[in-house]
Design a protein around this motif. Sequence first.
Motif, PDB file in Angstrom:
ATOM      1  N   PRO A   1     -18.685   2.266   3.786  1.00  0.00           N
ATOM      2  CA  PRO A   1     -20.123   2.089   3.546  1.00  0.00           C
ATOM      3  C   PRO A   1     -20.393   1.770   2.075  1.00  0.00           C
ATOM      4  O   PRO A   1     -19.609   2.087   1.176  1.00  0.00           O
ATOM      5  CB  PRO A   1     -20.707   3.454   3.947  1.00  0.00           C
ATOM      6  N   ALA A   2     -21.519   1.129   1.844  1.00  0.00           N
ATOM      7  CA  ALA A   2     -21.903   0.793   0.473  1.00  0.00           C
ATOM      8  C   ALA A   2     -22.158   2.070  -0.332  1.00  0.00           C
ATOM      9  O   ALA A   2     -22.584   3.090   0.208  1.00  0.00           O
ATOM     10  CB  ALA A   2     -23.150  -0.081   0.487  1.00  0.00           C
ATOM     11  N   ARG A   3     -21.873   1.974  -1.613  1.00  0.00           N
ATOM     12  CA  ARG A   3     -22.046   3.127  -2.490  1.00  0.00           C
ATOM     13  C   ARG A   3     -22.841   2.725  -3.725  1.00  0.00           C
ATOM     14  O   ARG A   3     -22.854   1.564  -4.130  1.00  0.00           O
ATOM     15  CB  ARG A   3     -20.688   3.693  -2.941  1.00  0.00           C
ATOM     16  N   VAL A   4     -23.493   3.722  -4.281  1.00  0.00           N
ATOM     17  CA  VAL A   4     -24.219   3.564  -5.533  1.00  0.00           C
ATOM     18  C   VAL A   4     -23.433   4.290  -6.620  1.00  0.00           C
ATOM     19  O   VAL A   4     -23.042   5.454  -6.440  1.00  0.00           O
ATOM     20  CB  VAL A   4     -25.643   4.126  -5.430  1.00  0.00           C
ATOM     21  N   THR A   5     -23.213   3.606  -7.716  1.00  0.00           N
ATOM     22  CA  THR A   5     -22.496   4.207  -8.850  1.00  0.00           C
ATOM     23  C   THR A   5     -23.479   4.423  -9.995  1.00  0.00           C
ATOM     24  O   THR A   5     -24.047   3.460 -10.528  1.00  0.00           O
ATOM     25  CB  THR A   5     -21.335   3.312  -9.312  1.00  0.00           C
ATOM     26  N   ASP A   6     -23.702   5.681 -10.326  1.00  0.00           N
ATOM     27  CA  ASP A   6     -24.616   6.046 -11.416  1.00  0.00           C
ATOM     28  C   ASP A   6     -23.754   6.431 -12.613  1.00  0.00           C
ATOM     29  O   ASP A   6     -23.230   7.546 -12.689  1.00  0.00           O
ATOM     30  CB  ASP A   6     -25.514   7.208 -10.996  1.00  0.00           C
ATOM     31  N   ARG A   7     -23.580   5.507 -13.548  1.00  0.00           N
ATOM     32  CA  ARG A   7     -22.709   5.762 -14.696  1.00  0.00           C
ATOM     33  C   ARG A   7     -23.334   6.771 -15.660  1.00  0.00           C
ATOM     34  O   ARG A   7     -22.610   7.520 -16.325  1.00  0.00           O
ATOM     35  CB  ARG A   7     -22.418   4.451 -15.418  1.00  0.00           C
ATOM     36  N   ALA A   8     -24.654   6.806 -15.740  1.00  0.00           N
ATOM     37  CA  ALA A   8     -25.301   7.768 -16.647  1.00  0.00           C
ATOM     38  C   ALA A   8     -25.084   9.197 -16.166  1.00  0.00           C
ATOM     39  O   ALA A   8     -24.842  10.113 -16.969  1.00  0.00           O
ATOM     40  CB  ALA A   8     -26.793   7.460 -16.757  1.00  0.00           C
ATOM     41  N   ALA A   9     -25.157   9.409 -14.851  1.00  0.00           N
ATOM     42  CA  ALA A   9     -24.939  10.756 -14.313  1.00  0.00           C
ATOM     43  C   ALA A   9     -23.472  11.026 -14.052  1.00  0.00           C
ATOM     44  O   ALA A   9     -23.074  12.182 -13.852  1.00  0.00           O
ATOM     45  CB  ALA A   9     -25.732  10.930 -13.028  1.00  0.00           C
ATOM     46  N   GLY A  10     -22.641   9.973 -14.037  1.00  0.00           N
ATOM     47  CA  GLY A  10     -21.211  10.160 -13.822  1.00  0.00           C
ATOM     48  C   GLY A  10     -20.837  10.442 -12.379  1.00  0.00           C
ATOM     49  O   GLY A  10     -19.787  11.043 -12.124  1.00  0.00           O
ATOM     50  N   VAL A  11     -21.652   9.959 -11.415  1.00  0.00           N
ATOM     51  CA  VAL A  11     -21.354  10.200  -9.994  1.00  0.00           C
ATOM     52  C   VAL A  11     -21.653   8.931  -9.203  1.00  0.00           C
ATOM     53  O   VAL A  11     -22.267   7.980  -9.710  1.00  0.00           O
ATOM     54  CB  VAL A  11     -22.198  11.370  -9.431  1.00  0.00           C
ATOM     55  N   GLY A  12     -21.218   8.966  -7.977  1.00  0.00           N
ATOM     56  CA  GLY A  12     -21.554   7.920  -7.020  1.00  0.00           C
ATOM     57  C   GLY A  12     -21.847   8.557  -5.672  1.00  0.00           C
ATOM     58  O   GLY A  12     -21.386   9.672  -5.393  1.00  0.00           O
ATOM     59  N   TYR A  13     -22.561   7.848  -4.802  1.00  0.00           N
ATOM     60  CA  TYR A  13     -22.910   8.407  -3.489  1.00  0.00           C
ATOM     61  C   TYR A  13     -23.032   7.254  -2.488  1.00  0.00           C
ATOM     62  O   TYR A  13     -23.397   6.125  -2.831  1.00  0.00           O
ATOM     63  CB  TYR A  13     -24.208   9.224  -3.555  1.00  0.00           C
ATOM     64  N   PRO A  14     -22.714   7.522  -1.216  1.00  0.00           N
ATOM     65  CA  PRO A  14     -22.740   6.471  -0.202  1.00  0.00           C
ATOM     66  C   PRO A  14     -24.160   6.199   0.269  1.00  0.00           C
ATOM     67  O   PRO A  14     -25.062   7.029   0.123  1.00  0.00           O
ATOM     68  CB  PRO A  14     -21.880   7.049   0.930  1.00  0.00           C
ATOM     69  N   LEU A  15     -24.330   5.013   0.884  1.00  0.00           N
ATOM     70  CA  LEU A  15     -25.609   4.630   1.458  1.00  0.00           C
ATOM     71  C   LEU A  15     -25.468   4.486   2.977  1.00  0.00           C
ATOM     72  O   LEU A  15     -24.576   3.771   3.446  1.00  0.00           O
ATOM     73  CB  LEU A  15     -26.104   3.301   0.871  1.00  0.00           C
ATOM     74  N   PRO A  16     -26.301   5.134   3.753  1.00  0.00           N
ATOM     75  CA  PRO A  16     -26.273   4.950   5.211  1.00  0.00           C
ATOM     76  C   PRO A  16     -26.653   3.515   5.586  1.00  0.00           C
ATOM     77  O   PRO A  16     -27.166   2.740   4.765  1.00  0.00           O
ATOM     78  CB  PRO A  16     -27.300   5.961   5.722  1.00  0.00           C
ATOM     79  N   GLU A  17     -26.393   3.166   6.808  1.00  0.00           N
ATOM     80  CA  GLU A  17     -26.730   1.825   7.287  1.00  0.00           C
ATOM     81  C   GLU A  17     -28.244   1.609   7.213  1.00  0.00           C
ATOM     82  O   GLU A  17     -29.035   2.428   7.678  1.00  0.00           O
ATOM     83  CB  GLU A  17     -26.251   1.646   8.728  1.00  0.00           C
TER      84      GLU A  17
END
Length: 282
Positions: A136-152
């Motif tokens: 699944p697509a993911r969002v990468t937040d470099r300022a927060a230092g994390v990433g999280y997936p995106l549902p369909e």
Amino acid sequence: MGEPPHRAWPPEEPPRRARDPRRARPYGAPVDRGAPPVPPAPPDLEALRPGQSRPPRQSGWSPGRPGSAGPPGPDGEDQDLPPSARRYGMPATPSGPRIPRRLRRLLPGLLALAACAVITAGVVAAVLRALPAPEPARVTDRAAGVGYPLPEGWRTGTAPPVTGFTSAAGDGRTATVLVRPGGRVTDAREAAVTLADLYGRLLLHGDEVKVEDDRAVTVGGRTGHSRTLRAEYRDVVNRPAYLRVVFLTASAGRPPVVVLAVAKPDGPRTRAEIDAVLAGVR
């Protein structure tokens, strides 16, 4: 002993018709139209067997019995056939539908193409099943230092709707997830309670706000705390809303993280998608 002698009957022979003299005329002779027709010959009473009142029926073609087979005539022809059949022969039984010659030539090629198409479709299906499913697509937040997936059906937001957050995503209708770096704190639960009250007043504006869940969590190897609020409204326009704040502590040189999720209106499917996003924070 005294039996009377048996009478032997002669073999029965069919009587012959009297020929019409008009038909027996030589070829080209004039026809006498005034000549009376010749009456049929009387039955031969001597040829009758005991109990018979008329002579046996002569063999010959009859319109009432089409196709009946009778004994052949003196010249070897079947007397039960009409004159046209005796001259031109019996009509042949029509066969079934025949394939045109051009189509018969193309038929092997068409069958080969169909077989190739079936084999190709099977190979493609097998290859697709063997390939790994796309992630699944993911969002990468470099300022927060994390990433999280995106549902369909979810997509990344261009600008977070709340000041201070560095990334946002949602389905564009009811659900929104915001992420930002957190400050250094000593109590994760106290930080989650404070943030939930702040964002609840800012985003929910409910007539009645209740705490549904308040518990410690571990997400992506980080410990933290989660607090969930549900807002209800007395009017008939607004439906119940949902808000959840997750505060994750610093770990392995990574700063603390604040995750905010809002759903308007609230629903089981929306909550399940938000839980999937929060569980995939890494």
